[in-house]
Every structure is written in structure tokens, then in C-alpha cells.
Motif scaffolding. Structure first.
Motif, short mmCIF file in Angstrom:
data_model
loop_
_atom_site.label_atom_id
_atom_site.label_comp_id
_atom_site.label_asym_id
_atom_site.label_seq_id
_atom_site.Cartn_x
_atom_site.Cartn_y
_atom_site.Cartn_z
N TYR A 217 1.45 -1.33 0.23
CA TYR A 217 0.03 0.04 0.36
C TYR A 217 0.90 1.02 0.00
CZ TYR A 217 1.04 1.24 5.48
OH TYR A 217 1.40 1.31 5.87
N TRP B 169 0.37 6.08 0.90
CA TRP B 169 -0.52 6.57 1.47
C TRP B 169 -0.21 8.08 1.04
CZ3 TRP B 169 0.17 10.29 5.55
CH2 TRP B 169 2.04 9.22 5.95
N TYR C 44 -0.80 12.03 2.71
CA TYR C 44 -2.11 12.71 3.55
C TYR C 44 -1.95 14.51 3.19
CZ TYR C 44 -3.49 15.72 7.33
OH TYR C 44 -3.20 16.03 8.70
N HIS D 297 -5.36 7.02 -0.53
CA HIS D 297 -4.68 5.87 -0.34
C HIS D 297 -4.89 4.31 -1.71
CE1 HIS D 297 -8.65 4.30 1.39
NE2 HIS D 297 -8.35 3.28 0.28
N LEU E 246 -8.97 1.41 5.68
CA LEU E 246 -8.35 2.71 5.35
C LEU E 246 -9.39 3.46 4.70
CD1 LEU E 246 -5.20 1.78 3.55
CD2 LEU E 246 -5.33 2.85 5.12
N TYR F 230 -10.84 4.70 8.56
CA TYR F 230 -9.79 5.36 9.28
C TYR F 230 -9.57 6.48 10.01
CZ TYR F 230 -5.38 7.92 11.41
OH TYR F 230 -4.82 7.93 11.84
N ILE G 62 -0.79 9.55 12.01
CA ILE G 62 -1.11 8.82 10.67
C ILE G 62 -0.13 7.94 10.56
CG2 ILE G 62 -1.62 9.21 8.33
CD1 ILE G 62 -2.53 12.03 9.41
N ARG G 63 1.15 8.16 10.55
CA ARG G 63 1.71 7.20 10.17
C ARG G 63 1.78 6.05 10.74
NH1 ARG G 63 6.18 7.23 6.67
NH2 ARG G 63 6.73 9.90 6.51
N ASP H 151 -0.23 5.24 12.85
CA ASP H 151 -1.67 4.02 12.88
C ASP H 151 -1.86 3.64 11.57
OD1 ASP H 151 -2.09 5.65 14.88
OD2 ASP H 151 -3.18 7.39 14.00
N LEU H 152 -1.30 3.58 10.63
CA LEU H 152 -1.68 3.35 9.47
C LEU H 152 -0.30 2.00 9.51
CD1 LEU H 152 -1.43 6.31 6.40
CD2 LEU H 152 -3.62 4.68 8.08
N LYS H 153 0.17 1.53 10.36
CA LYS H 153 1.39 1.09 9.96
C LYS H 153 0.33 -0.01 10.81
CE LYS H 153 6.05 -0.25 10.92
NZ LYS H 153 7.39 0.18 10.67
N TYR I 99 -1.76 -1.70 8.86
CA TYR I 99 -1.35 -2.76 7.58
C TYR I 99 -0.75 -3.78 7.97
CZ TYR I 99 2.14 -5.32 4.73
OH TYR I 99 2.67 -5.86 3.88
#
Length: 181
Positions: free
Chosen positions: A59, A61, A63, A74, A118, A121, A127-128, A130-132, A135
């Protein structure tokens, strides 16, 4: 400072994409099933299995607050890696290929789960991270399901279990059809 961060992130992402592009991959598509020609790696002769599918999800993304509102864009991909996937002794080609396709389909199922997560979310301060975490959680679920699939089917040997898995994965893909690639 925020622009510098975005520029650095963009350069890092782009350079990572160019490095990844060097490896051949096949993107999952409903109308494009795997064929034995896609399995291009040298077979692992130390392994007792007849084939190995190497697939996964990736993935990217971005922001932005350019519109005054936080926006998260994303992309999520399901990839099959021919150079890491192999086949050797095949008894029932069609049956075994369907088993290997199901491994690829399981990866697509988890890509859909990631796309859904996503989209749902809510943008926060980290953010970084959270997204990690999102994933990593979904990737762990994907790996666990791949292992469970092989264990319950004894790597395609138990036909009854294989058929149950085929039906289950098709149902799950259908439930998340809105998030298909």
C-alpha cells in the motif's frame, strides 16, 4: 516544515516504488487467473510440496490538508511474484493450480480488508504509526489465514477441506466486493 515532510515522504515513496518496480509482479484481477507459466522461480528441491505461491499486499498513502480539511489518499495492491513462485512435480494440474490461485485470492481478501480499514480510518495525530499498525494487523491476519489454509487442507491433499475453503474465500471476497481492486 509540513511541506518538507511531504516532499521527503514523496521522494522516499517514489524511490521505493522504483526499486519495487524492478521485480516482476502480477496484480490480482478477477478476470486474470494464474497459469503455470506465471511460476518462474527455480523449484525448491528440498521442499516436499509441488508448488509455492508468493503473493502479498502493498500500500501507499498521501495525507494533505490543502483543501482545509484532512484528506487521506491511499492505494492497496495484491501482488503475485513470478520470480519467487515455483512449481515442480504436478499430478493434478488443474486442482493444484486452483489451490495456488486460492493463496493469491486470500491475499486479495486481505487487501480488501485493508482498503476498508483505510476508508474507515479517522485521521489522527499519528497517521504514520496508525496506518502501519493497521497494515501490520491485517498482514498478520493474512499470513495466519494462509498458514491455516495449508494446514487444514494439508497443502491441498484434503479435498473436502479444499472445497470448503474455496467456497469460504469466494463468499468473503463477495462480502467485500466494494473494496475490490
Amino acid at each position: 516544515m509540513k511541506r518538507l515532510f511531504h516532499l521527503i515522504f514523496f521522494l522516499f515513496t517514489v524511490s521505493g516504488l522504483f526499486a519495487q518496480e524492478a521485480e516482476t509482479k502480477i496484480r490480482w484481477a478477477e478476470d486474470r487467473l494464474l497459469s503455470w507459466e506465471d511460476f518462474q522461480a527455480e523449484p525448491d528441491t528440498t521442499n516436499s510440496y509441488s508448488a509455492n505461491t508468493n503473493s502479498g499486499i502493498s500500500y501507499g498513502w498521501n495525507y494533505s490538508t490543502a483543501t482545509g480539511e484532512p484528506v487521506l489518499d491511499h492505494e492497496v495492491f495484491t501482488n503475485f511474484y513470478p520470480g519467487r513462485s515455483w512449481v515442480k512435480d504436478i499430478e493434478n494440474e488443474e486442482y493444484l493450480l486452483a489451490h495456488e490461485q486460492l493463496h493469491f485470492d486470500i491475499s486479495e481478501l486481505h487487501a480488501r480488508k485493508l482498503r476498508k480499514a483505510l476508508e474507515e480510518y479517522e485521521i489522527g495525530r499519528s497517521i504514520r504509526q496508525d496506518l502501519k499498525r493497521l497494515y501490520n494487523r491485517i498482514e498478520a491476519e493474512r499470513v495466519s489465514m494462509q498458514n491455516r489454509f495449508d494446514k487444514e487442507t494439508s497443502h491441498s491433499e484434503i479435498r473436502e477441506a479444499e472445497m470448503r475453503w474455496r467456497k469460504f474465500i469466494q463468499q468473503e471476497l463477495k462480502k467485500l466486493e466494494k473494496y475490490s481492486s
